[in-house]
Design an enzyme around this catalytic site. Structure first.
Site, short mmCIF file in Angstrom:
data_model
loop_
_atom_site.label_atom_id
_atom_site.label_comp_id
_atom_site.label_asym_id
_atom_site.label_seq_id
_atom_site.Cartn_x
_atom_site.Cartn_y
_atom_site.Cartn_z
N CYS A 43 -4.90 1.40 -13.59
CA CYS A 43 -4.90 1.55 -12.13
C CYS A 43 -4.54 0.25 -11.43
O CYS A 43 -3.67 0.23 -10.57
CB CYS A 43 -6.26 2.04 -11.66
N CYS A 48 -2.07 2.99 -10.05
CA CYS A 48 -2.19 3.42 -8.66
C CYS A 48 -2.08 2.29 -7.64
O CYS A 48 -1.52 2.49 -6.56
CB CYS A 48 -3.49 4.19 -8.46
N LYS A 51 1.63 0.99 -7.55
CA LYS A 51 2.41 2.14 -7.09
C LYS A 51 2.27 2.35 -5.59
O LYS A 51 3.24 2.58 -4.87
CB LYS A 51 1.96 3.40 -7.83
N TYR A 179 2.32 14.15 -10.80
CA TYR A 179 2.06 13.09 -9.83
C TYR A 179 3.07 11.95 -9.95
O TYR A 179 3.71 11.56 -8.97
CB TYR A 179 0.69 12.45 -10.09
N GLU A 183 5.91 10.87 -7.26
CA GLU A 183 5.69 9.64 -6.50
C GLU A 183 6.83 8.66 -6.68
O GLU A 183 7.32 8.07 -5.70
CB GLU A 183 4.36 9.03 -6.92
N HIS A 437 -8.85 14.46 19.67
CA HIS A 437 -7.52 14.71 20.23
C HIS A 437 -6.94 13.44 20.86
O HIS A 437 -7.67 12.68 21.48
CB HIS A 437 -7.62 15.82 21.28
N GLU A 442 -7.20 17.17 13.79
CA GLU A 442 -7.94 18.13 14.61
C GLU A 442 -7.58 19.57 14.26
O GLU A 442 -8.35 20.50 14.52
CB GLU A 442 -7.69 17.87 16.10
#
Length: 456
Positions: A43, A48, A51, A179, A183, A437, A442
């Site tokens: 990782c 990750c 990346k 994945y 990616e 908002h 939302e």
């Protein structure tokens, strides 16, 4: 009671191994951790974290284009791959140093060597030949990219090498549909490479909600990624113009680089586990119970090497649970239900819980709430891209079973939705929550109409 050199020897200094070592040491255990490459694991070093940095870099191209709609005039923009990689390397060095500092602070001995299990309580460090005994051994060696077996496979790179290319390939072919393939397709396309993704199945991202798959495939195409489904690479050949890529459907492509992202396998080869009596699956994964204990009572395993859920936070949680349970007198198990996950494709996916198909199979009657809209940011930019938000709800209990988001900041949105779902939130709870908002998120609390499939 036998006296050992260590209470715990951890093999593999990735996220799960480092967490287990630190927590065990905090409970007073004498701990050593062995790592043959770099502290931080996949990782941090070549997964990750780097990346995500490359993903950020790839998004600037679109940001520059969008700026014009907001009144900005952007001059000629140039991208330099070497600068990106150099800066990425500096950050990875910083993170590795932080990991090492943490281990040292907790008095965990870091041993820079490949380690081999030689018995239920014994480990040998290959670099020096030193043999030690341990009351417990933890396997946390993660996974490794699957290698191709087609002619010329040695000419391809994996995600490991992608982080260290000396230059940005003008043309790249990426094999795989998960994945990593999705990616990196977005990364290279965003940075300017002509990008082709080749996948053996009918559609990329198998296992994800079908609406997510449909929408991300269309959006990736608009962003310049050519996706060739129902095909595999059958051969690679070096030619004067780069690499010739033969596909199973008879097509022939040319590329400057070919990346194989066709899966990962547990990294257990040569660790001596079978000889020590540790049961392994056919793919090499360590077979463990809910407490991460292997078939040998003194040997445990956490993270990708167990082939349960190949996600960094899962490895960390499993490592923590192991250390608290074995050394802290506080037994608990990592909960593998409702694990949120993200695909940092372009656009981004965030998801938690069941997809629609699995929810129907498991719960029968379900309600679907979904909406597609153009994010406010893209209105002035003139970008033709839609965001998807979808809730899968149990028709009998009103419990939210799945939350699926495609679009900007999808991962950030789903992380918060996962908290509510972990607490058992119902659709009524979502509806009763005041909207923030203006925001894209939302929509998760303002969707009221059930989705009805169109008539055949």
């Amino acid at each position: 009671m036998a006296v050992h050199d260590y209470d715990l020897v951890v093999i593999g200094a990735g996220s799960g191994g480092v967490r287990a070592a630190r927590i065990a040491a905090s409970h007073g255990a004498r701990v050593a951790i062995a790592e043959e490459y770099r502290v931080g694991g996949t990782c941090v070093i070549r997964g990750c974290v780097p990346k995500k940095l490359l993903v950020y870099a790839s998004r600037f191209h679109g940001e520059f284009e969008d700026a014009a709609g907001f009144g900005w005039t952007i001059g000629s923009a140039r991208f330099d791959w070497r600068t990106l990689i150099a800066n990425k390397d500096k950050e990875i060095d910083r993170l590795e140093a932080a990991y090492r500092s943490t281990l040292a602070r907790w008095k965990v001995e870091t041993i820079e060597s490949r380690a081999v299990v030689t018995g239920a309580h014994s480990v040998r460090f290959e670099r020096t030949g030193r043999a030690v005994s341990a009351r417990h051994i933890l396997i946390a060696t993660g996974g490794t990219p699957s290698a191709g077996d087609m002619p010329g496979a040695e000419l391809a790179i994996s995600s490991n090498e992608a982080f260290h290319l000396t230059s940005l390939p003008k043309r790249i072919v990426i094999a795989g549909g998960g994945y990593i393939a999705a990616e990196f397709a977005g990364i290279f396309a965003g940075l300017g490479s002509v990008t082709t993704q080749v996948y053996r199945g009918a559609q990329i991202l198998r296992g994800f909600d079908q609406d997510l798959r449909d929408d991300v495939t269309a959006a990736m195409g608009k962003r310049g990624v050519t996706i060739r489904n129902n095909a595999t690479i059958t051969a690679l050949e070096k030619v004067s113009s780069g690499l010739a890529v033969a596909l199973s459907d008879g097509a022939r492509l040319e590329a400057d680089a070919v990346m194989l992202a066709i899966g990962r396998v547990p990294n257990t080869a040569g660790l001596g586990l079978e000889a020590a009596g540790v049961a392994l699956k056919a793919n090499g994964a360590v077979v463990v119970d809910a407490q991460s204990r292997s078939s040998v009572p003194s040997i445990y395993a956490v993270g990708d090497v167990t082939d349960r859920f190949a996600l960094t936070p899962v490895a960390i949680r499993e490592g923590h649970a192991f250390a608290d349970s074995v050394f802290g007198g506080k037994p608990w198990e990592a909960d593998h239900a409702l694990i949120p996950t993200a695909v940092f494709s372009e656009p981004e996916i965030g998801t938690v819980g069941l997809n629609e198909a699995d929810a129907r199979a498991k719960h029968g009657a379900i309600d679907i709430y979904k909406t597609r809209f153009r994010p406010m940011k893209y209105v002035l930019a003139g970008r033709d891209e839609r965001m998807l938000m979808k809730l899968v709800v149990d028709g009998a209990t009103d419990t939210v079973l799945g939350c699926h988001v495609l679009g900007p900041d999808a991962a950030e949105i789903v992380q918060m939705a996962a908290i509510a779902m972990k607490m058992g939130a119902t659709k009524r709870d979502f509806d009763a929550t005041m909207a923030l908002h203006p925001s894209a998120a939302e929509e998760l609390v303002t969707m009221r109409d059930k989705w009805v499939p169109p008539a055949a």
